[in-house]
Design a protein around this motif. Structure first.
Motif, short mmCIF file in Angstrom:
data_model
loop_
_atom_site.label_atom_id
_atom_site.label_comp_id
_atom_site.label_asym_id
_atom_site.label_seq_id
_atom_site.Cartn_x
_atom_site.Cartn_y
_atom_site.Cartn_z
N ALA A 98 67.86 -89.54 -39.47
CA ALA A 98 68.65 -88.44 -40.05
C ALA A 98 69.53 -88.96 -41.19
O ALA A 98 69.66 -88.31 -42.23
CB ALA A 98 69.52 -87.78 -38.97
N ILE A 99 70.11 -90.14 -41.01
CA ILE A 99 70.94 -90.74 -42.06
C ILE A 99 70.08 -91.07 -43.27
O ILE A 99 70.47 -90.83 -44.42
CB ILE A 99 71.67 -92.00 -41.55
N ALA A 100 68.89 -91.62 -43.07
CA ALA A 100 68.00 -91.94 -44.18
C ALA A 100 67.62 -90.68 -44.95
O ALA A 100 67.60 -90.67 -46.18
CB ALA A 100 66.75 -92.65 -43.67
N ASP A 101 67.34 -89.59 -44.22
CA ASP A 101 67.00 -88.32 -44.88
C ASP A 101 68.19 -87.80 -45.69
O ASP A 101 68.03 -87.34 -46.81
CB ASP A 101 66.59 -87.27 -43.84
N LEU A 102 69.37 -87.85 -45.10
CA LEU A 102 70.55 -87.34 -45.79
C LEU A 102 70.94 -88.20 -46.98
O LEU A 102 71.49 -87.71 -47.97
CB LEU A 102 71.73 -87.23 -44.81
N SER A 103 70.67 -89.49 -46.90
CA SER A 103 71.03 -90.39 -47.99
C SER A 103 70.21 -90.14 -49.25
O SER A 103 70.58 -90.57 -50.33
CB SER A 103 70.87 -91.85 -47.56
N THR A 104 69.09 -89.44 -49.10
CA THR A 104 68.26 -89.13 -50.27
C THR A 104 68.55 -87.76 -50.85
O THR A 104 67.90 -87.35 -51.81
CB THR A 104 66.76 -89.22 -49.91
N CYS A 105 69.52 -87.04 -50.29
CA CYS A 105 69.86 -85.70 -50.79
C CYS A 105 70.44 -85.78 -52.20
O CYS A 105 71.28 -86.62 -52.48
CB CYS A 105 70.89 -85.03 -49.88
N GLU A 106 70.00 -84.88 -53.04
CA GLU A 106 70.53 -84.80 -54.40
C GLU A 106 71.45 -83.60 -54.57
O GLU A 106 72.29 -83.59 -55.45
CB GLU A 106 69.38 -84.71 -55.42
N ARG A 107 71.28 -82.57 -53.74
CA ARG A 107 72.07 -81.34 -53.87
C ARG A 107 73.07 -81.26 -52.72
O ARG A 107 72.80 -81.71 -51.61
CB ARG A 107 71.14 -80.13 -53.83
N ASP A 108 74.22 -80.64 -52.99
CA ASP A 108 75.26 -80.50 -51.97
C ASP A 108 74.80 -79.69 -50.77
O ASP A 108 75.17 -79.98 -49.64
CB ASP A 108 76.52 -79.87 -52.56
N ASP A 109 73.97 -78.63 -50.99
CA ASP A 109 73.53 -77.81 -49.86
C ASP A 109 72.63 -78.61 -48.92
O ASP A 109 72.58 -78.35 -47.73
CB ASP A 109 72.86 -76.52 -50.34
N CYS A 110 71.93 -79.59 -49.44
CA CYS A 110 71.12 -80.48 -48.60
C CYS A 110 72.03 -81.28 -47.67
O CYS A 110 71.70 -81.51 -46.51
CB CYS A 110 70.29 -81.40 -49.48
N LEU A 111 73.18 -81.69 -48.18
CA LEU A 111 74.12 -82.47 -47.38
C LEU A 111 74.88 -81.62 -46.37
O LEU A 111 75.50 -82.12 -45.45
CB LEU A 111 75.12 -83.18 -48.30
N SER A 112 74.83 -80.31 -46.53
CA SER A 112 75.54 -79.40 -45.63
C SER A 112 74.66 -78.91 -44.49
O SER A 112 74.91 -77.88 -43.90
CB SER A 112 76.07 -78.19 -46.42
N ARG A 113 73.62 -79.66 -44.19
CA ARG A 113 72.68 -79.25 -43.16
C ARG A 113 73.29 -79.30 -41.77
O ARG A 113 74.37 -79.83 -41.56
CB ARG A 113 71.43 -80.11 -43.22
N GLN A 114 72.54 -78.81 -40.83
CA GLN A 114 73.00 -78.64 -39.47
C GLN A 114 73.34 -79.93 -38.74
O GLN A 114 74.09 -79.91 -37.77
CB GLN A 114 71.94 -77.86 -38.69
N GLU A 115 72.83 -81.07 -39.17
CA GLU A 115 73.11 -82.33 -38.48
C GLU A 115 74.61 -82.59 -38.36
O GLU A 115 75.06 -83.25 -37.45
CB GLU A 115 72.46 -83.52 -39.21
N PHE A 116 75.38 -82.07 -39.30
CA PHE A 116 76.80 -82.35 -39.32
C PHE A 116 77.61 -81.46 -38.38
O PHE A 116 78.80 -81.67 -38.21
CB PHE A 116 77.35 -82.29 -40.74
N THR A 117 76.99 -80.47 -37.74
CA THR A 117 77.73 -79.65 -36.79
C THR A 117 78.19 -80.47 -35.60
O THR A 117 79.23 -80.19 -35.01
CB THR A 117 76.90 -78.44 -36.31
N ARG A 118 77.44 -81.51 -35.24
CA ARG A 118 77.84 -82.38 -34.12
C ARG A 118 79.04 -83.24 -34.47
O ARG A 118 79.77 -83.68 -33.60
CB ARG A 118 76.67 -83.27 -33.71
#
Length: 124
Positions: free
Chosen positions: A77-97
């Motif tokens: 999940a961290i590897a996927d998020l580290s490749t995000c280029e847009r802010d909405d990609c970084l605001s995904r559901q993984e961060f609800t935890r």
């Protein structure tokens, strides 16, 4: 160093959604530093941890370090998020935890013989 800048950003008036009541308003998650291929990954990792520690010196902020994120979300999940280029990609559901109010994304890029640190603060 970075803590005063973050406090200035946090001080901006915004409407607080209900899920941000309590300690989450001062919780900041710091993603692992993205490094260009020719840069030392261990040095980039140490830089990210150092920045997280520096931010954590501000008593009004609670920091979730890159190592904490790895444990909470998992390496993939961290590897996927580290490749995000847009802010909405970084605001995904993984961060609800994590229930953080802000996410800091860091990248080190090389320009000629110099390195540049890019810092993005995302309002989750």
């Amino acid at each position: 160093m970075i803590a005063p800048l973050l406090l200035a950003v946090l001080a901006l008036p915004t409407a607080e959604p209900a899920y941000r009541l309590g300690s989450a308003t001062s919780r900041i998650a710091v993603l692992p530093v993205q490094c260009e291929r020719d840069l030392d990954r261990a040095l980039c990792s140490a830089l990210g941890e150092s920045i997280a520690v520096d931010i954590g010196r501000e008593p009004r902020l609670e920091v979730i370090t890159p190592r904490d994120l790895d444990v909470l979300l998992g390496a993939q999940a961290i590897a996927d998020l580290s490749t995000c280029e847009r802010d909405d990609c970084l605001s995904r559901q993984e961060f609800t935890r994590i229930d953080a109010a802000y996410l800091i994304s860091l990248a080190v890029n090389r320009i000629g013989d110099e390195a540049r640190l890019v810092v993005r603060v995302v309002d989750l």
